[in-house]
Design a protein around this motif. Structure first.
Motif, PDB file in Angstrom:
ATOM      1  N   SER A 161       4.909  -8.532  10.404  1.00 35.69           N
ATOM      2  CA  SER A 161       5.125  -7.081  10.330  1.00 35.69           C
ATOM      3  C   SER A 161       4.984  -6.570   8.903  1.00 35.69           C
ATOM      4  O   SER A 161       3.912  -6.140   8.487  1.00 35.69           O
ATOM      5  CB  SER A 161       6.514  -6.740  10.892  1.00 35.69           C
ATOM      6  OG  SER A 161       7.510  -7.561  10.273  1.00 35.69           O
ATOM      7  N   TYR A 162       6.068  -6.623   8.138  1.00 41.32           N
ATOM      8  CA  TYR A 162       6.079  -6.130   6.756  1.00 41.32           C
ATOM      9  C   TYR A 162       6.440  -7.271   5.798  1.00 41.32           C
ATOM     10  O   TYR A 162       7.279  -8.113   6.120  1.00 41.32           O
ATOM     11  CB  TYR A 162       7.098  -5.010   6.588  1.00 41.32           C
ATOM     12  CG  TYR A 162       6.783  -3.745   7.339  1.00 41.32           C
ATOM     13  CD1 TYR A 162       5.853  -2.828   6.850  1.00 41.32           C
ATOM     14  CD2 TYR A 162       7.414  -3.455   8.546  1.00 41.32           C
ATOM     15  CE1 TYR A 162       5.575  -1.654   7.531  1.00 41.32           C
ATOM     16  CE2 TYR A 162       7.142  -2.283   9.239  1.00 41.32           C
ATOM     17  CZ  TYR A 162       6.224  -1.391   8.725  1.00 41.32           C
ATOM     18  OH  TYR A 162       5.940  -0.228   9.407  1.00 41.32           O
ATOM     19  N   ILE A 164       8.554  -8.222   3.657  1.00 46.27           N
ATOM     20  CA  ILE A 164       9.904  -8.118   3.101  1.00 46.27           C
ATOM     21  C   ILE A 164      10.557  -9.500   3.191  1.00 46.27           C
ATOM     22  O   ILE A 164      10.114 -10.352   3.973  1.00 46.27           O
ATOM     23  CB  ILE A 164      10.751  -7.053   3.841  1.00 46.27           C
ATOM     24  CG1 ILE A 164      10.838  -7.397   5.343  1.00 46.27           C
ATOM     25  CG2 ILE A 164      10.160  -5.669   3.638  1.00 46.27           C
ATOM     26  CD1 ILE A 164      11.735  -6.457   6.135  1.00 46.27           C
ATOM     27  N   TRP A 191      -1.003  -9.697   8.470  1.00 47.49           N
ATOM     28  CA  TRP A 191      -0.008  -8.623   8.406  1.00 47.49           C
ATOM     29  C   TRP A 191      -0.518  -7.393   9.157  1.00 47.49           C
ATOM     30  O   TRP A 191      -1.652  -6.970   8.965  1.00 47.49           O
ATOM     31  CB  TRP A 191       0.286  -8.252   6.959  1.00 47.49           C
ATOM     32  CG  TRP A 191       0.926  -9.369   6.187  1.00 47.49           C
ATOM     33  CD1 TRP A 191       0.304 -10.319   5.433  1.00 47.49           C
ATOM     34  CD2 TRP A 191       2.319  -9.662   6.125  1.00 47.49           C
ATOM     35  NE1 TRP A 191       1.211 -11.198   4.899  1.00 47.49           N
ATOM     36  CE2 TRP A 191       2.463 -10.820   5.310  1.00 47.49           C
ATOM     37  CE3 TRP A 191       3.466  -9.082   6.676  1.00 47.49           C
ATOM     38  CZ2 TRP A 191       3.693 -11.383   5.032  1.00 47.49           C
ATOM     39  CZ3 TRP A 191       4.689  -9.649   6.396  1.00 47.49           C
ATOM     40  CH2 TRP A 191       4.798 -10.775   5.585  1.00 47.49           C
ATOM     41  N   ASN A 193       1.616  -4.520   9.275  1.00 43.78           N
ATOM     42  CA  ASN A 193       2.323  -3.408   8.625  1.00 43.78           C
ATOM     43  C   ASN A 193       2.903  -2.412   9.628  1.00 43.78           C
ATOM     44  O   ASN A 193       2.813  -1.194   9.471  1.00 43.78           O
ATOM     45  CB  ASN A 193       1.402  -2.702   7.625  1.00 43.78           C
ATOM     46  CG  ASN A 193       1.048  -3.603   6.461  1.00 43.78           C
ATOM     47  OD1 ASN A 193       1.931  -4.135   5.789  1.00 43.78           O
ATOM     48  ND2 ASN A 193      -0.241  -3.814   6.244  1.00 43.78           N
ATOM     49  N   THR A 194       3.517  -2.948  10.638  1.00 36.72           N
ATOM     50  CA  THR A 194       4.253  -2.174  11.632  1.00 36.72           C
ATOM     51  C   THR A 194       5.179  -3.129  12.355  1.00 36.72           C
ATOM     52  O   THR A 194       4.924  -4.338  12.407  1.00 36.72           O
ATOM     53  CB  THR A 194       3.305  -1.493  12.643  1.00 36.72           C
ATOM     54  OG1 THR A 194       4.083  -0.740  13.586  1.00 36.72           O
ATOM     55  CG2 THR A 194       2.472  -2.516  13.396  1.00 36.72           C
ATOM     56  N   TRP A 195       6.268  -2.585  12.891  1.00 31.70           N
ATOM     57  CA  TRP A 195       7.147  -3.424  13.692  1.00 31.70           C
ATOM     58  C   TRP A 195       6.634  -3.530  15.119  1.00 31.70           C
ATOM     59  O   TRP A 195       6.764  -4.574  15.764  1.00 31.70           O
ATOM     60  CB  TRP A 195       8.569  -2.856  13.717  1.00 31.70           C
ATOM     61  CG  TRP A 195       9.299  -2.927  12.426  1.00 31.70           C
ATOM     62  CD1 TRP A 195       9.733  -1.870  11.667  1.00 31.70           C
ATOM     63  CD2 TRP A 195       9.721  -4.099  11.710  1.00 31.70           C
ATOM     64  NE1 TRP A 195      10.372  -2.311  10.541  1.00 31.70           N
ATOM     65  CE2 TRP A 195      10.384  -3.677  10.539  1.00 31.70           C
ATOM     66  CE3 TRP A 195       9.586  -5.461  11.954  1.00 31.70           C
ATOM     67  CZ2 TRP A 195      10.921  -4.568   9.622  1.00 31.70           C
ATOM     68  CZ3 TRP A 195      10.118  -6.363  11.044  1.00 31.70           C
ATOM     69  CH2 TRP A 195      10.785  -5.909   9.889  1.00 31.70           C
ATOM     70  N   THR A 220       6.860  -9.641  14.925  1.00 36.56           N
ATOM     71  CA  THR A 220       6.718  -8.267  15.393  1.00 36.56           C
ATOM     72  C   THR A 220       7.476  -8.138  16.707  1.00 36.56           C
ATOM     73  O   THR A 220       8.040  -9.105  17.210  1.00 36.56           O
ATOM     74  CB  THR A 220       5.229  -7.924  15.576  1.00 36.56           C
ATOM     75  OG1 THR A 220       4.595  -8.987  16.302  1.00 36.56           O
ATOM     76  CG2 THR A 220       4.540  -7.744  14.233  1.00 36.56           C
TER      77      THR A 220
END
Length: 362
Positions: A161-162, A164, A191, A193-195, A220
């Protein structure tokens, strides 16, 4: 009239009056508890598991609480608006269940000092704001062991996802688990870049399969990765929920996130007036995560090995990040004989050796 009759005559109106007063007062007012969800509840995934926890807590405290939730709340300004509206509507406990809700929850907490706020996966606290998280990396390590033992291509893929720390540590733990049983193994990451975006997640899964991955997992919230694995005939380790129904042939096992007991504990403390803000990080030992049942495709000796490792983690005899932990650049991050600290885990910003992809921004 006898003394006994006089007492009865006097008490009957009083008893009737007391019953009437209680009837007028109605049942005891229930405490309102709110939940803010980043995705749809659906029937699997991160949000679904939190909603299972909500329902479990409501059943455990039946008659004492009433709950409501708002789903599909974007991180940022929208979440602050939703959290504030919940507080204004009388919620005494609010669970903000996504990393990007941290600052919005903190902002609203300052405005409603008599409301308890709980934020999942964050790192900021206040007098009336607590944080909670799962040691997901423990389960990720065990999933990596399964993948490492069963891969034929020596390549596993993760739909992420992100970038982090919460997600990076999961990728690293999975990689360490794989390499602990298969030194030739490597992990590749795409990646999105969204859940939650099933379309993007599916595309990422297919891209990883095209790169040679015969083992997949995801960070995700949908089951798109699992469905792609089933369709393409590769194996998958579930995450968040047991997603066996989406991949009955492909799923080998995986990690389940379980929140119900903790939600019941927090709300019970609020009701009792004993709740205090703080940071809670629970793993396999604490019931925050569980391992999904392993399929018959996992040989008995591998199942036994994984269960033994799980027992060692629960007993505190095994930490997935036990040194030497070396990053992609060859730098020793955790020396031999040591384990990584929680503080360092919470700011992890590097890949370990064995991850073939590059971390965004590096």
């Amino acid at each position: 009239m006898s003394t006994r009759d006089l007492v009865r005559t006097t008490l009957r109106p009083l008893a009737f009056l007391a019953a009437a007063v209680l009837s007028a007062a109605g049942p005891q007012e229930q405490t309102k508890v709110g939940f803010v969800y980043v995705g749809p509840v659906g029937d699997s995934g991160w949000t679904f598991q939190h909603d299972l926890g909500r329902r479990q807590m409501e059943a455990a405290l039946k008659g004492k609480v009433s709950t409501r939730f708002v789903e599909n709340v974007p991180e940022g300004a929208d979440s602050e608006r939703v959290i504030r509206e919940m507080a204004q509507s009388g919620a005494k406990v609010i669970f903000a269940t996504s990393f990007g809700y941290m600052n919005p929850a903190l902002n609203v907490a300052k405005q409603f000092p008599n409301t308890v706020f709980m934020h999942a996966t964050g790192y900021k606290t206040a007098t009336n704001l607590g944080i909670y998280n799962g040691r997901f990396y423990e389960g990720r390590y065990l999933s990596g062991v399964i993948a490492g033992r069963l891969t034929k291509s020596n390549v596993a893929g993760i739909v992420a996802s992100y970038p982090i720390p919460e997600v990076v540590m999961g990728i690293n733990a999975f990689t360490l688990g794989m390499k602990s049983v298969n030194p030739k193994a490597e992990v590749r990451v795409v990646w999105v870049n969204t859940w939650f975006d099933p379309g993007k997640e599916r595309e990422a899964a297919l891209a990883l399969i095209s790169q040679g991955a015969d083992m997949l997992t995801h960070e995700t919230d949908s089951a798109a990765t699992n469905q792609a694995a089933e369709e393409k005939g590769v194996k998958v380790l579930c995450y968040n929920s047991d997603e066996l129904k989406y991949a009955p042939k492909a799923q080998l096992g995986g990690v389940l996130l379980t929140w119900g007991d903790y939600y019941s504990k927090v709300v019970s403390e609020v009701l009792a007036g004993t709740w205090k803000a703080g940071s809670v990080w629970g793993g396999l030992k604490d019931g925050f995560i569980k391992m999904a049942p392993m399929s018959e495709a996992v040989p008995k000796d591998i199942q036994a090995q994984v269960k033994k490792l799980e027992a060692q983690i629960v007993a505190g005899k095994l930490h997935p990040f036990t040194g030497p932990v070396v990053d992609q650049e060859g730098k020793v991050r955790v020396p031999v004989g040591q384990t990584i600290s929680d503080l360092d885990l919470e700011k992890m910003d590097y890949y370990v050796q064995g991850v073939a992809s590059k971390l965004p921004g590096k």
